[in-house]
Design an enzyme around this catalytic site. Structure first.
Site, PDB file in Angstrom:
ATOM      1  N   GLY A  78     -70.035  14.272  44.118  1.00 58.35           N
ATOM      2  CA  GLY A  78     -70.826  14.977  45.124  1.00 58.35           C
ATOM      3  C   GLY A  78     -71.710  16.061  44.530  1.00 58.35           C
ATOM      4  O   GLY A  78     -72.883  16.199  44.906  1.00 58.35           O
ATOM      5  N   GLN A 198     -67.903  15.154  53.169  1.00 56.36           N
ATOM      6  CA  GLN A 198     -66.692  15.249  53.994  1.00 56.36           C
ATOM      7  C   GLN A 198     -66.697  14.257  55.153  1.00 56.36           C
ATOM      8  O   GLN A 198     -65.662  13.956  55.720  1.00 56.36           O
ATOM      9  CB  GLN A 198     -66.538  16.673  54.548  1.00 56.36           C
ATOM     10  N   HIS A 220     -63.890  10.369  45.978  1.00 58.12           N
ATOM     11  CA  HIS A 220     -62.535  10.937  45.982  1.00 58.12           C
ATOM     12  C   HIS A 220     -62.162  11.651  47.271  1.00 58.12           C
ATOM     13  O   HIS A 220     -61.053  12.155  47.393  1.00 58.12           O
ATOM     14  CB  HIS A 220     -62.330  11.845  44.766  1.00 58.12           C
ATOM     15  N   THR A 256     -74.235   5.134  30.721  1.00 57.67           N
ATOM     16  CA  THR A 256     -73.426   3.923  30.927  1.00 57.67           C
ATOM     17  C   THR A 256     -72.540   4.093  32.157  1.00 57.67           C
ATOM     18  O   THR A 256     -71.853   5.107  32.290  1.00 57.67           O
ATOM     19  CB  THR A 256     -72.556   3.662  29.678  1.00 57.67           C
ATOM     20  N   CYS A 346     -61.269  33.116  44.308  1.00 58.40           N
ATOM     21  CA  CYS A 346     -60.724  34.196  43.504  1.00 58.40           C
ATOM     22  C   CYS A 346     -61.568  34.320  42.243  1.00 58.40           C
ATOM     23  O   CYS A 346     -61.488  33.488  41.356  1.00 58.40           O
ATOM     24  CB  CYS A 346     -59.272  33.894  43.144  1.00 58.40           C
TER      25      CYS A 346
HETATM   26  C1  LIG Z   1     -69.280  19.330  51.280  1.00 59.13           C
HETATM   27  C2  LIG Z   1     -69.042  19.083  49.823  1.00 59.13           C
HETATM   28  N1  LIG Z   1     -70.089  18.853  49.003  1.00 59.13           N
HETATM   29  C3  LIG Z   1     -69.927  18.627  47.698  1.00 59.13           C
HETATM   30  C4  LIG Z   1     -68.672  18.605  47.124  1.00 59.13           C
HETATM   31  C5  LIG Z   1     -68.536  18.342  45.659  1.00 59.13           C
HETATM   32  O1  LIG Z   1     -68.113  17.033  45.451  1.00 59.13           O
HETATM   33  P1  LIG Z   1     -67.495  16.569  44.020  1.00 59.13           P
HETATM   34  O2  LIG Z   1     -66.190  17.285  43.909  1.00 59.13           O
HETATM   35  O3  LIG Z   1     -67.363  15.095  44.160  1.00 59.13           O
HETATM   36  O4  LIG Z   1     -68.445  16.984  42.983  1.00 59.13           O
HETATM   37  C6  LIG Z   1     -67.552  18.844  47.919  1.00 59.13           C
HETATM   38  C7  LIG Z   1     -66.188  18.866  47.328  1.00 59.13           C
HETATM   39  O5  LIG Z   1     -65.342  19.632  47.706  1.00 59.13           O
HETATM   40  C8  LIG Z   1     -67.729  19.086  49.309  1.00 59.13           C
HETATM   41  O6  LIG Z   1     -66.700  19.322  50.120  1.00 59.13           O
END
Ligand SMILES: Cc1ncc(COP(=O)(O)O)c(C=O)c1O
Length: 419
Positions: A78, A198, A220, A256, A346
């Site tokens: 993401g 999400q 994931h 790759t 944190c």
């Molecule tokens: C809304 C949102 N965008 C982007 C990400 C980042 O995704 P990734 O952990 O696959 O890089 C997250 C992950 O927590 C997310 O909740």
């Protein structure tokens, strides 16, 4: 934690952070981690097998979001997809302005105050680098962007509006279709990006129904592997690659391919689509119970994000607990066998309140007491029972340790606490 189920000793309540891989996903991936390892760009027969696996995965993933296969760019997740969307559109737009060479003028981009840091930090970096001017949209008290406000911020030189589909902390679902419509009406040349990391599992984001030009999603969060993501790029949307070298992904992302991860991502998205209704009703039932009962069992507690489940990410329960730090509760919960999360970060030893809660108007002190439980496929009624039994005495104990009086919440906390 036993596979994707909580077991007797541990309860996993952090599915928004990442999900345990579905055993069917692992099974689909295994041959590509062992026997079928060839580089898909090579010409021999082994490479044709891995190439075919990637093509099939691309087809599955594209059709699950209503896209053409050529509109899917595989990435490592993401964050990379968000970065490619913002940097790619800004870079291509600046080049286009000068017929190939980057123009000296910054372009305008818009995002919202509650985005994931992968979007917000990239947008701010583009501004610091002098290549983009940035407008950050405010949100309402439940964490949503007003489509009219998004359209009103669009200028003649706005190249991109990036607004997330569902918020990872408080679960607020944006009306991305209305935002995209309003933005495109204000300026048809403005590209609209949504971070649907999400939402894809739960809501089955469809790019045409949402009306977006770019969409981020990742494996994931839907019981697939970490390290496999995708950026949907509508045909004709200008995008400058950010990783150069090989010609993979039609020159939009060199490197790759991770065949096993891509195959697992496709399997996971297929299962998510098949089991969406069952997942949804299961998660919503547990979510509803926790949202109702947490504030009943713990005084000076409130739920953040939309109260209406139709406007809220299934499984998400975000809460504010007065007079305790979220991090302290998390540590105690961990010892008691629960994996959960808080919205605060944190940094260098001090706890910063979540930018999402601050943008929604939650007072800083109260925002420090934030918790996020995200329920998933493997959770049960017993998990919720256990949390509802074990959390109240933890909060009571931590409040008793506080040197401050913990009985009179300040007036500005009142709108955020259940009565
Ligand atoms: C809304 C949102 N965008 C982007 C990400 C980042 O995704 P990734 O952990 O696959 O890089 C997250 C992950 O927590 C997310 O909740």
């Amino acid at each position: 934690m036993n596979g994707h189920r909580s077991n007797g000793s541990r309860v996993y309540l952090d599915h928004a952070a990442t999900t345990p891989p579905d055993p069917r996903v692992v099974e689909a991936m295994l041959p590509y981690l062992t026997e079928y390892f060839a580089n898909p760009s090579s010409i021999y027969v082994e490479a044709q097998q891995t190439r075919r696996a990637i093509d099939e995965a691309r087809q599955t993933i594209a059709s699950s979001v209503g896209a053409d296969p050529g509109e899917i760019v595989f990435t490592a997740g993401g964050s990379e997809s968000d970065s490619l969307a913002l940097r790619g559109v800004v870079g291509a737009s600046r080049r286009r302005a000068r017929g190939g060479a980057a123009s000296g003028n910054p372009v305008h981009i818009i995002t919202s105050a509650v985005e994931h840091h992968a979007v917000l930090d990239t947008a701010e970096q583009l501004e610091r680098d002098g290549v983009a001017e940035l407008t950050i949209l405010e949100v309402d008290r439940e964490g949503r962007v007003d489509p009219a406000a998004a359209a009103a911020a669009v200028r003649d030189d706005t190249v991109l509006v990036s607004v997330m589909h569902a918020n990872n902390e408080v679960g607020a679902i944006n009306d991305v279709a209305a935002i995209a419509r309003a933005v495109h009406e204000a300026n048809p040349r403005t590209a609209v990006h949504t971070d649907a990391v999400q939402s894809v599992a739960h809501l089955g984001a469809n790019v045409d129904r949402l009306g977006v030009d770019l969409m981020t999603f990742t494996g994931h969060k839907l019981y697939g592997p970490r390290g496999a993501g995708a950026l949907y790029v509508r045909a004709g949307t200008p995008l400058a690659p950010q990783i150069l070298g090989g010609s993979q992904e039609e020159r939009r992302r060199a490197g790759t391919e991770d065949t096993a991860a891509i195959v697992g991502f496709a399997k996971a998205i297929e299962i998510a689509a098949d089991e969406r209704e069952a997942d949804l009703s299961h998660e919503r039932a547990l979510q509803q119970r926790l949202m109702t009962e947490l504030p009943q069992r713990i005084a000076m507690t409130g739920i953040t994000g939309p109260a209406d489940l139709d406007e809220r990410l299934p499984g998400n329960v975000s809460a504010l607990i007065g007079f305790v730090e979220g991090e302290s509760i998390l540590l105690a919960l961990d010892l008691a066998g629960f994996a959960a999360s808080s919205g605060s970060a944190c940094t260098t030893g001090s706890v910063e309140p979540s930018h999402v809660l601050v943008a929604m108007g939650v007072p800083d002190e109260l925002a420090r007491g934030s918790l996020r439980f995200s329920l998933g496929r493997g959770n049960t009624d017993e998990d919720v029972d256990r949390l509802l039994t074990e959390l109240p005495p933890i909060v009571e104990r931590l409040r008793a340790l506080s040197p401050m009086p913990t009985t009179e919440p300040p007036a500005d906390w009142q709108p955020w606490l259940a009565t």
